[in-house]
Design a protein around this motif. Structure first.
Motif, PDB file in Angstrom:
ATOM      1  N   GLY A   1      -6.029 -10.556   3.213  1.00 54.41           N
ATOM      2  CA  GLY A   1      -6.477  -9.464   2.837  1.00 54.41           C
ATOM      3  C   GLY A   1      -5.228  -8.506   2.077  1.00 54.41           C
ATOM      4  O   GLY A   1      -5.562  -7.504   1.314  1.00 54.41           O
ATOM      5  N   LYS A   2      -4.032  -9.149   1.799  1.00 57.35           N
ATOM      6  CA  LYS A   2      -3.011  -8.519   0.970  1.00 57.35           C
ATOM      7  C   LYS A   2      -3.449  -8.632  -0.637  1.00 57.35           C
ATOM      8  O   LYS A   2      -3.375  -9.646  -1.087  1.00 57.35           O
ATOM      9  CB  LYS A   2      -1.601  -8.889   1.656  1.00 57.35           C
ATOM     10  CG  LYS A   2      -1.395  -8.480   2.897  1.00 57.35           C
ATOM     11  CD  LYS A   2      -0.004  -9.160   3.271  1.00 57.35           C
ATOM     12  CE  LYS A   2       0.354  -8.941   4.816  1.00 57.35           C
ATOM     13  NZ  LYS A   2       1.350  -9.824   5.507  1.00 57.35           N
ATOM     14  N   PHE A   3      -3.064  -7.536  -1.209  1.00 53.35           N
ATOM     15  CA  PHE A   3      -3.248  -7.614  -2.517  1.00 53.35           C
ATOM     16  C   PHE A   3      -1.656  -7.701  -3.060  1.00 53.35           C
ATOM     17  O   PHE A   3      -0.868  -7.166  -2.879  1.00 53.35           O
ATOM     18  CB  PHE A   3      -3.858  -6.474  -3.298  1.00 53.35           C
ATOM     19  CG  PHE A   3      -5.290  -6.162  -3.209  1.00 53.35           C
ATOM     20  CD1 PHE A   3      -6.007  -6.763  -4.186  1.00 53.35           C
ATOM     21  CD2 PHE A   3      -5.918  -5.774  -1.957  1.00 53.35           C
ATOM     22  CE1 PHE A   3      -7.454  -6.814  -4.181  1.00 53.35           C
ATOM     23  CE2 PHE A   3      -7.189  -5.496  -1.874  1.00 53.35           C
ATOM     24  CZ  PHE A   3      -8.022  -6.144  -2.965  1.00 53.35           C
ATOM     25  N   ARG A   4      -1.441  -8.971  -3.896  1.00 48.81           N
ATOM     26  CA  ARG A   4      -0.124  -9.185  -4.249  1.00 48.81           C
ATOM     27  C   ARG A   4      -0.199  -9.943  -5.764  1.00 48.81           C
ATOM     28  O   ARG A   4      -1.214 -10.158  -6.499  1.00 48.81           O
ATOM     29  CB  ARG A   4       0.435 -10.177  -3.552  1.00 48.81           C
ATOM     30  CG  ARG A   4       0.693  -9.915  -2.063  1.00 48.81           C
ATOM     31  CD  ARG A   4       1.080 -10.857  -1.051  1.00 48.81           C
ATOM     32  NE  ARG A   4      -0.086 -11.615  -1.032  1.00 48.81           N
ATOM     33  CZ  ARG A   4      -0.249 -12.230   0.162  1.00 48.81           C
ATOM     34  NH1 ARG A   4       0.682 -12.636   1.092  1.00 48.81           N
ATOM     35  NH2 ARG A   4      -1.439 -13.117   0.400  1.00 48.81           N
TER      36      ARG A   4
ATOM     37  N   THR B   1       0.300  -0.531  -1.278  1.00 48.42           N
ATOM     38  CA  THR B   1      -0.278  -1.202  -0.009  1.00 48.42           C
ATOM     39  C   THR B   1       0.579  -1.844   0.570  1.00 48.42           C
ATOM     40  O   THR B   1       0.087  -1.504   2.190  1.00 48.42           O
ATOM     41  CB  THR B   1      -1.006  -2.535  -0.673  1.00 48.42           C
ATOM     42  OG1 THR B   1      -0.192  -3.473  -1.295  1.00 48.42           O
ATOM     43  CG2 THR B   1      -2.408  -1.975  -1.882  1.00 48.42           C
ATOM     44  N   PHE B   2       1.881  -1.927   0.413  1.00 51.02           N
ATOM     45  CA  PHE B   2       2.723  -2.564   1.335  1.00 51.02           C
ATOM     46  C   PHE B   2       2.897  -1.110   2.200  1.00 51.02           C
ATOM     47  O   PHE B   2       3.173  -1.230   3.225  1.00 51.02           O
ATOM     48  CB  PHE B   2       3.846  -3.059   0.660  1.00 51.02           C
ATOM     49  CG  PHE B   2       5.075  -2.945   1.331  1.00 51.02           C
ATOM     50  CD1 PHE B   2       5.395  -3.502   2.716  1.00 51.02           C
ATOM     51  CD2 PHE B   2       6.236  -2.222   0.991  1.00 51.02           C
ATOM     52  CE1 PHE B   2       6.684  -3.450   3.244  1.00 51.02           C
ATOM     53  CE2 PHE B   2       7.438  -2.087   1.539  1.00 51.02           C
ATOM     54  CZ  PHE B   2       7.786  -2.708   2.686  1.00 51.02           C
ATOM     55  N   VAL B   3       3.324   0.016   1.719  1.00 57.49           N
ATOM     56  CA  VAL B   3       3.856   1.089   2.609  1.00 57.49           C
ATOM     57  C   VAL B   3       2.529   1.594   3.210  1.00 57.49           C
ATOM     58  O   VAL B   3       2.880   2.093   4.233  1.00 57.49           O
ATOM     59  CB  VAL B   3       4.198   2.421   1.273  1.00 57.49           C
ATOM     60  CG1 VAL B   3       4.380   3.632   2.086  1.00 57.49           C
ATOM     61  CG2 VAL B   3       5.523   1.778   0.789  1.00 57.49           C
ATOM     62  N   ARG B   4       1.377   1.664   2.673  1.00 59.13           N
ATOM     63  CA  ARG B   4       0.388   2.053   3.382  1.00 59.13           C
ATOM     64  C   ARG B   4      -0.060   1.263   4.662  1.00 59.13           C
ATOM     65  O   ARG B   4      -0.229   1.791   5.664  1.00 59.13           O
ATOM     66  CB  ARG B   4      -1.153   2.018   2.746  1.00 59.13           C
ATOM     67  CG  ARG B   4      -1.223   3.006   1.661  1.00 59.13           C
ATOM     68  CD  ARG B   4      -2.761   3.492   1.555  1.00 59.13           C
ATOM     69  NE  ARG B   4      -2.869   4.387   0.641  1.00 59.13           N
ATOM     70  CZ  ARG B   4      -3.612   4.864  -0.521  1.00 59.13           C
ATOM     71  NH1 ARG B   4      -4.352   3.609  -0.733  1.00 59.13           N
ATOM     72  NH2 ARG B   4      -3.616   5.639  -1.411  1.00 59.13           N
ATOM     73  N   ALA B   5       0.171  -0.108   4.615  1.00 62.22           N
ATOM     74  CA  ALA B   5       0.109  -1.216   5.738  1.00 62.22           C
ATOM     75  C   ALA B   5       1.265  -0.926   6.747  1.00 62.22           C
ATOM     76  O   ALA B   5       0.647  -1.102   7.804  1.00 62.22           O
ATOM     77  CB  ALA B   5      -0.175  -2.593   5.227  1.00 62.22           C
ATOM     78  N   THR B   6       2.485  -0.425   6.230  1.00 60.16           N
ATOM     79  CA  THR B   6       3.631  -0.733   7.267  1.00 60.16           C
ATOM     80  C   THR B   6       4.340   0.584   7.648  1.00 60.16           C
ATOM     81  O   THR B   6       5.131   0.841   8.561  1.00 60.16           O
ATOM     82  CB  THR B   6       4.674  -1.802   6.665  1.00 60.16           C
ATOM     83  OG1 THR B   6       4.799  -1.038   5.378  1.00 60.16           O
ATOM     84  CG2 THR B   6       4.023  -3.005   6.354  1.00 60.16           C
ATOM     85  N   GLY B   7       3.809   1.650   6.609  1.00 62.69           N
ATOM     86  CA  GLY B   7       4.601   3.125   6.807  1.00 62.69           C
ATOM     87  C   GLY B   7       6.077   3.036   6.522  1.00 62.69           C
ATOM     88  O   GLY B   7       6.814   3.746   6.839  1.00 62.69           O
ATOM     89  N   TYR B   8       6.448   2.063   5.673  1.00 63.43           N
ATOM     90  CA  TYR B   8       7.808   1.711   5.338  1.00 63.43           C
ATOM     91  C   TYR B   8       8.498   2.718   4.412  1.00 63.43           C
ATOM     92  O   TYR B   8       7.672   3.471   3.456  1.00 63.43           O
ATOM     93  CB  TYR B   8       7.832   0.468   4.601  1.00 63.43           C
ATOM     94  CG  TYR B   8       9.385   0.037   3.977  1.00 63.43           C
ATOM     95  CD1 TYR B   8       9.971  -0.633   4.712  1.00 63.43           C
ATOM     96  CD2 TYR B   8       9.787   0.348   2.903  1.00 63.43           C
ATOM     97  CE1 TYR B   8      11.449  -0.918   4.363  1.00 63.43           C
ATOM     98  CE2 TYR B   8      11.154   0.182   2.365  1.00 63.43           C
ATOM     99  CZ  TYR B   8      12.172  -0.476   3.417  1.00 63.43           C
ATOM    100  OH  TYR B   8      13.125  -0.989   2.934  1.00 63.43           O
ATOM    101  N   VAL B   9       9.628   3.294   4.853  1.00 64.67           N
ATOM    102  CA  VAL B   9      10.287   4.346   3.992  1.00 64.67           C
ATOM    103  C   VAL B   9      11.408   3.777   3.101  1.00 64.67           C
ATOM    104  O   VAL B   9      12.296   3.050   3.698  1.00 64.67           O
ATOM    105  CB  VAL B   9      10.950   5.565   5.059  1.00 64.67           C
ATOM    106  CG1 VAL B   9      11.564   6.391   4.275  1.00 64.67           C
ATOM    107  CG2 VAL B   9       9.671   6.151   5.679  1.00 64.67           C
ATOM    108  N   THR B  10      11.310   4.016   1.899  1.00 66.29           N
ATOM    109  CA  THR B  10      12.604   3.559   1.241  1.00 66.29           C
ATOM    110  C   THR B  10      13.850   3.910   1.133  1.00 66.29           C
ATOM    111  O   THR B  10      13.904   5.084   1.930  1.00 66.29           O
ATOM    112  CB  THR B  10      12.304   3.422  -0.395  1.00 66.29           C
ATOM    113  OG1 THR B  10      12.093   4.617  -0.851  1.00 66.29           O
ATOM    114  CG2 THR B  10      10.923   2.572  -0.678  1.00 66.29           C
TER     115      THR B  10
END
Ligand SMILES: *[C@@H]1O[C@H](CO)[C@@H](O)[C@H](O)[C@H]1NC(C)=O
Ligand SMILES: [Ca+2]
Ligand SMILES: [Ca+2]
Length: 363
Positions: free
Chosen positions: A77-80, A130-139
């Motif tokens: 389901g990941k867009f890459r 999409t990565f940030v939405r899925a993981t909450g990652y903060v740069t």
């Protein structure tokens, strides 16, 4: 912040010694070199693996070409980015005719790389989102609270609030609130740039994205092999002529760096990925647009012995970046060549630095 600032300055200062050297087939651009100036670069729903042959490269310049969807949705389901198989083989890495000798472009040396898959494009804002939405990652730039932005693309409002600059490269300004979401500071956004390369990502941010995507960063050797697109001993991914038949093949800087960018290639900042022709392997924007992180630590000393899947030094202080950016002009940053290279500390981020991922397996 102070450490990052100083380190970027070191890089910029080192670049002051650059001189423009002629190379086979180079274009005689007027050398508008100035004394104390550093390099401006421092600081489709298509089946994966299948890139259509393009009978008319000029069509790449059309608006329609640029609006094409470039994500492929995996089974997870990941867009890459779609990937393409780069068949392994031996190539000549580096050059014996370095454009920028202090960068360790030479010597030319035989290197074998095993087959791998490479993203056909730089990772885009949409993909990173999409990565940030899925993981909450903060740069890292978001954690630090600032990032380096090229003065030429800042609004007057933001510029007026800045009190520091890098002495040797005054066009790099540390901008509070600049990040991948706000490439030119708080009053900017990526809403209209979702197909552009993500910027202001540190090396660790790039690694985090690629890991999430079940991918990894390419090694410098893989990146350069991919850049050369099967050609031998050529400067650019497409040959030795920077602008064949007067056409631009990469998003670079035309004009007088850092004061005036004519945007003759259509863009004064980043361009949507895949706006220029692909190389012989079907890869876009290998030179120009955004610089790209690789997995290797930086060194300027290379063995001439034949190497097999070299991965660079075991440790170091800087990571290797490749390909140059929309800020590169021959007079200051003749680094939009496959053999060219530069470096930044892994926590660096800037308005011209992005990445793409590689993988051992088809996805
Ligand atoms: C994003 O920037 C555009 C200008 O590029 C502006 O018109 C728009 O209002 C901004 N959107 C947000 C949510 O700030
Ligand atoms: Ca340009
Ligand atoms: Ca690039």
């Amino acid at each position: 912040m102070v450490a990052r600032f100083a380190l970027l300055c070191v890089v910029a200062c080192a670049n002051q010694v650059l001189s423009v050297q002629s190379s086979p087939g180079d274009e005689r651009e007027p050398a508008s070199q100035r004394g104390a100036t550093g390099c401006g670069c421092d600081s489709l729903k298509r089946a994966a693996g299948a890139v259509d042959a393009d009978p008319d490269p000029a069509a790449r310049y059309s608006r329609g070409a640029n609006e094409r969807t470039s994500e492929a949705q995996g089974e997870d389901g990941k867009f890459r980015s779609p990937m393409i198989l780069i068949s392994g083989g031996e190539f000549l890495m580096g050059t014996d005719n370095p454009g920028i000798p202090p960068d360790g472009e030479g010597p030319q040396r035989p290197v074998h790389v095993d087959s791998f898959y490479m993203d056909i494009q730089e990772v885009t804002n949409r993909q990173f989102e999409t990565f940030v939405r899925a993981t909450g990652y903060v740069t890292e730039a978001e954690k630090f609270g600032n990032s380096f932005v090229f003065e030429g693309i800042l609004s007057d409002t933001v510029k007026s609030q800045i009190t520091q600059a890098v002495a040797a490269a005054p066009w790099w300004l540390p901008v509070n609130g600049a990040s991948w979401r706000h490439p030119e500071g708080p009053d900017s956004n990526v809403t209209l740039r979702l197909d552009h390369p993500v910027l202001h990502v540190s090396w660790a941010d790039a690694v985090a994205y690629c890991s999430w995507a079940n991918r990894r960063l390419p090694t410098e050797a893989e990146w350069e092999y991919a850049c050369r697109g099967g050609l031998k001993d050529r400067l650019y991914p497409w040959g030795n002529n920077l602008t064949p038949k007067g056409q631009h093949y990469a998003n670079l800087w035309q004009g007088d760096f850092p004061n005036q960018n004519s945007g003759e290639d259509g863009y004064v900042k980043t361009s949507p990925v895949m706006s220029f022709p692909a190389n012989g392997f079907g890869l876009y924007d290998m030179v120009g647009n955004a610089w790209e992180w690789t997995s290797d630590w930086w060194t300027v000393h290379h063995t001439t012995e034949r190497q097999h899947n070299p991965k660079g030094p075991r440790s170091g202080t800087d990571k290797v970046k490749k390909g140059g950016s929309y800020m590169c002009h021959k007079s200051y940053c003749y680094r939009y060549r496959c053999a060219a290279r530069s470096q930044n500390t892994p926590d660096s981020s800037a308005s011209n630095l992005g990445f793409r991922c590689a993988s051992q397996e088809q996805q």
